[in-house]
Motif scaffolding. Structure first.
Motif, short mmCIF file in Angstrom:
data_model
loop_
_atom_site.label_atom_id
_atom_site.label_comp_id
_atom_site.label_asym_id
_atom_site.label_seq_id
_atom_site.Cartn_x
_atom_site.Cartn_y
_atom_site.Cartn_z
N ILE A 28 1.06 -1.34 0.00
CA ILE A 28 0.05 0.02 0.01
C ILE A 28 0.94 1.19 0.07
O ILE A 28 1.98 1.13 0.36
CB ILE A 28 -1.00 0.05 1.27
CG1 ILE A 28 -0.17 0.02 2.54
CG2 ILE A 28 -1.84 -1.28 1.14
CD1 ILE A 28 -0.87 0.43 3.80
N SER A 29 0.28 2.38 -0.40
CA SER A 29 1.13 3.46 -0.47
C SER A 29 1.30 4.05 1.18
O SER A 29 0.62 3.82 2.03
CB SER A 29 0.32 4.79 -1.32
OG SER A 29 -1.00 4.96 -0.60
N HIS A 30 2.14 4.88 1.24
CA HIS A 30 2.47 5.72 2.46
C HIS A 30 1.34 6.40 2.97
O HIS A 30 0.95 6.51 3.88
CB HIS A 30 3.87 6.61 2.45
CG HIS A 30 5.11 5.65 2.34
ND1 HIS A 30 6.19 6.31 2.12
CD2 HIS A 30 5.24 4.36 2.44
CE1 HIS A 30 7.10 5.46 2.17
NE2 HIS A 30 6.48 4.41 2.44
N ALA A 31 0.72 7.05 2.06
CA ALA A 31 -0.50 7.88 2.44
C ALA A 31 -1.69 6.99 2.80
O ALA A 31 -2.40 7.54 3.70
CB ALA A 31 -0.91 8.67 0.91
N GLU A 32 -1.87 5.99 2.37
CA GLU A 32 -2.90 5.19 2.73
C GLU A 32 -2.67 4.54 3.92
O GLU A 32 -3.64 4.38 4.90
CB GLU A 32 -3.19 3.91 1.65
CG GLU A 32 -4.29 2.90 2.16
CD GLU A 32 -5.68 3.47 2.37
OE1 GLU A 32 -6.50 2.93 2.86
OE2 GLU A 32 -5.77 4.65 1.48
N ARG A 33 -1.60 4.32 4.29
CA ARG A 33 -1.21 3.43 5.73
C ARG A 33 -1.16 4.64 6.57
O ARG A 33 -1.75 4.41 7.71
CB ARG A 33 0.49 3.16 5.67
CG ARG A 33 0.86 2.40 6.95
CD ARG A 33 -0.01 1.22 7.23
NE ARG A 33 0.08 0.71 8.48
CZ ARG A 33 -0.42 1.02 9.63
NH1 ARG A 33 -1.65 1.84 9.24
NH2 ARG A 33 -0.55 0.33 10.84
N MET A 34 -0.97 6.06 6.28
CA MET A 34 -1.39 6.94 7.39
C MET A 34 -2.65 7.17 7.59
O MET A 34 -3.08 7.45 8.59
CB MET A 34 -0.51 8.22 6.78
CG MET A 34 0.80 8.35 7.02
SD MET A 34 1.75 9.99 6.37
CE MET A 34 1.84 9.84 4.70
N ARG A 35 -3.50 7.21 6.47
CA ARG A 35 -5.07 7.15 6.84
C ARG A 35 -5.42 6.30 7.55
O ARG A 35 -6.28 6.50 8.52
CB ARG A 35 -5.65 7.24 5.46
CG ARG A 35 -5.35 8.84 4.71
CD ARG A 35 -6.31 9.05 3.44
NE ARG A 35 -6.21 7.92 2.34
CZ ARG A 35 -5.28 8.17 1.49
NH1 ARG A 35 -4.40 9.27 1.47
NH2 ARG A 35 -5.04 7.13 0.48
N ARG A 36 -4.97 4.96 7.42
CA ARG A 36 -5.56 3.71 8.15
C ARG A 36 -5.06 3.99 9.50
O ARG A 36 -5.53 3.40 10.53
CB ARG A 36 -4.68 2.58 7.65
CG ARG A 36 -5.46 1.99 6.22
CD ARG A 36 -4.70 0.89 5.69
NE ARG A 36 -5.36 0.22 4.22
CZ ARG A 36 -4.86 -0.59 3.87
NH1 ARG A 36 -4.03 -1.67 4.31
NH2 ARG A 36 -5.63 -0.98 2.54
N SER A 37 -3.88 4.58 9.75
CA SER A 37 -3.50 4.77 11.14
C SER A 37 -4.30 5.61 11.94
O SER A 37 -4.59 5.36 13.15
CB SER A 37 -1.98 5.28 11.25
OG SER A 37 -1.56 5.93 12.40
N VAL A 38 -4.93 6.76 11.44
CA VAL A 38 -5.96 7.58 11.97
C VAL A 38 -7.14 6.84 12.40
O VAL A 38 -7.59 6.94 13.40
CB VAL A 38 -6.15 8.84 11.28
CG1 VAL A 38 -7.29 9.65 11.65
CG2 VAL A 38 -4.97 9.57 10.99
N GLU A 39 -7.71 5.96 11.36
CA GLU A 39 -8.72 4.91 11.83
C GLU A 39 -8.54 3.98 13.14
O GLU A 39 -9.41 3.79 13.84
CB GLU A 39 -8.95 4.18 10.50
CG GLU A 39 -10.06 3.19 10.58
CD GLU A 39 -10.67 2.49 9.39
OE1 GLU A 39 -11.54 1.52 9.57
OE2 GLU A 39 -9.95 2.70 8.50
N GLU A 40 -6.98 3.52 13.03
CA GLU A 40 -6.82 2.52 14.17
C GLU A 40 -6.77 3.41 15.58
O GLU A 40 -7.40 2.96 16.45
CB GLU A 40 -5.49 2.08 13.87
CG GLU A 40 -5.36 1.18 12.85
CD GLU A 40 -4.10 0.95 12.12
OE1 GLU A 40 -2.90 1.38 12.82
OE2 GLU A 40 -3.78 0.51 11.09
N ILE A 41 -6.29 4.59 15.44
CA ILE A 41 -6.41 5.43 16.55
C ILE A 41 -7.78 5.77 17.32
O ILE A 41 -8.02 5.56 18.60
CB ILE A 41 -5.50 6.86 16.55
CG1 ILE A 41 -3.94 6.59 15.97
CG2 ILE A 41 -5.52 7.74 17.77
CD1 ILE A 41 -3.46 7.82 15.52
N VAL A 42 -8.60 5.90 16.23
CA VAL A 42 -9.97 6.36 16.58
C VAL A 42 -10.59 5.23 17.28
O VAL A 42 -11.34 5.03 18.38
CB VAL A 42 -10.78 6.84 15.30
CG1 VAL A 42 -12.14 6.73 15.77
CG2 VAL A 42 -10.24 8.21 14.99
#
Length: 355
Positions: A28-42
């Motif tokens: 996956i792209s770095h951008a997608e991994r960062m967006r997924r991280s926000v979902e994980e934190i929430v």
């Protein structure tokens, strides 16, 4: 009189791994991994976890060169979870800027930011930011000294050997928390334990191999150094960070987690000259006394409670995304950690420690 039980905090640590899938070869792209991280934190906040930490790295297979920015993206979407680096590579970072970044995060999150400062396990940041590896230890000592000076005082005067001096200058914004929490991250060296204890700073041990119980002498060393320096060891926090994954059964968890772990360990092993990582190595590490926290919720909880017994830990980070684990499995592990593992751990510790 019995001392009240110190609550054990439980959370997630990640480097935002974006490695290729070991079967498909797709990353996956770095951008997608960062967006997924926000979902994980929430989600971690919603299921009651205490902390989410992102480790700074500057490699192609990790998406987290700027943890504070990613954590800030989740600050306004969460209410309780603490937001930490895991780690900030302080040797190659400007301590003033580190403080400013995390003070900004602290303001956005209304007092939930933390810095975990360490040397880092990779060296890419040194040439990237113009530092020499010959100064590896000296840079960390000097930058930690400046970070703590900035934390302690709005106006700072400081002089060192690797950074321009500061003469009575203000550093802004100031953190909501006073002081802004600064942890020391340690790979398990006596020097790190003594340094953290002497400074009266909380410490996180990276326990990613062998038997966690072998860190007991380092915990003792840390507490002894703190006491010698006039700090109350009982008021200092001790954490650990270990790889793991939670499934519906021990067997299912092992089958899902092994392929990405095998690929990631052998990639790193080729860089560092380690022997091949095998299924036998994996199975040994996920045994009760091993450092791999892979299994069903009850088994992972049992292993965390054992950590508490052997090391007296106050906080446990489960590092899940080692390799290319599917995002759905990351989310399920976070949900299980908060809704199933943590309640078992808290109940058993209360029973065990008589409170």
């Amino acid at each position: 009189m019995t001392q009240p039980t110190k609550r054990m905090e439980i959370g997630i640590s990640t480097f935002l791994d974006a490695s290729p899938d070991p079967v498909t070869g797709v990353a996956i792209s770095h951008a997608e991994r960062m967006r997924r991280s926000v979902e994980e934190i929430v989600l971690a906040d919603q299921v009651g976890l205490d902390v989410y930490g992102i480790g700074e790295h500057h490699r192609a297979n990790y998406a987290a060169s700027s943890p504070a920015v990613i954590l800030a993206a989740a600050a306004s979407m969460t209410k309780h979870i603490r937001l930490s680096s895991a780690v900030t590579v302080l040797s190659s970072a400007d301590p003033v800027r580190v403080y400013q970044d995390f003070a900004t995060l602290d303001g956005l999150s209304n007092g939930r930011a933390e810095i975990m400062a360490g040397r880092g396990s990779f060296i890419e940041s040194f040439p990237l930011f113009g530092y020499s590896l010959e100064d590896y230890d000296e840079l960390f000592e000097e930058h930690l000294e400046l970070l703590l000076a900035v934390r302690a005082s709005e106006k700072v005067s400081w002089r060192g050997g690797h950074r321009p001096a500061i003469d009575n200058l203000g550093v802004y914004p100031r953190a909501v928390q006073d002081p802004l929490p600064v942890w020391i991250a340690s790979g398990g060296t006596p020097e790190s334990a003594v340094r953290a204890g002497t400074l009266g700073l909380p410490i996180t041990f990276a326990i990613i191999g062998g038997m966690p119980e072998r860190f007991a002498p380092l915990v003792s060393l840390y507490k002894e150094a703190a006491a010698r320096a006039g700090h109350d060891p009982s008021k200092l926090q001790i954490a650990s960070h270990s790889h793991g994954f939670i499934g519906d059964t021990n067997e299912q968890a092992a089958e899902l987690y092994y392929p990405s772990t095998h690929a990631a360990m052998n990639k790193l092993g080729r860089e560092r000259g380690w022997p091949p990582y095998t299924r036998d190595s994996f199975d040994a590490a996920r045994s009760l006394r091993g450092a791999l926290y892979v299994g069903d919720p009850e088994y992972v909880a049992e292993k965390i409670v054992l950590l508490r017994k052997n090391l007296g830990l106050d906080r446990f980070f489960l590092h899940v995304d080692y390799g290319s684990l599917p995002h759905s499995e990351m989310l399920r592990t976070i949900e299980y950690l908060g809704t199933k593992v943590a309640p078992i751990v808290h109940k058993e510790i209360a029973r065990m420690e008589g409170n």
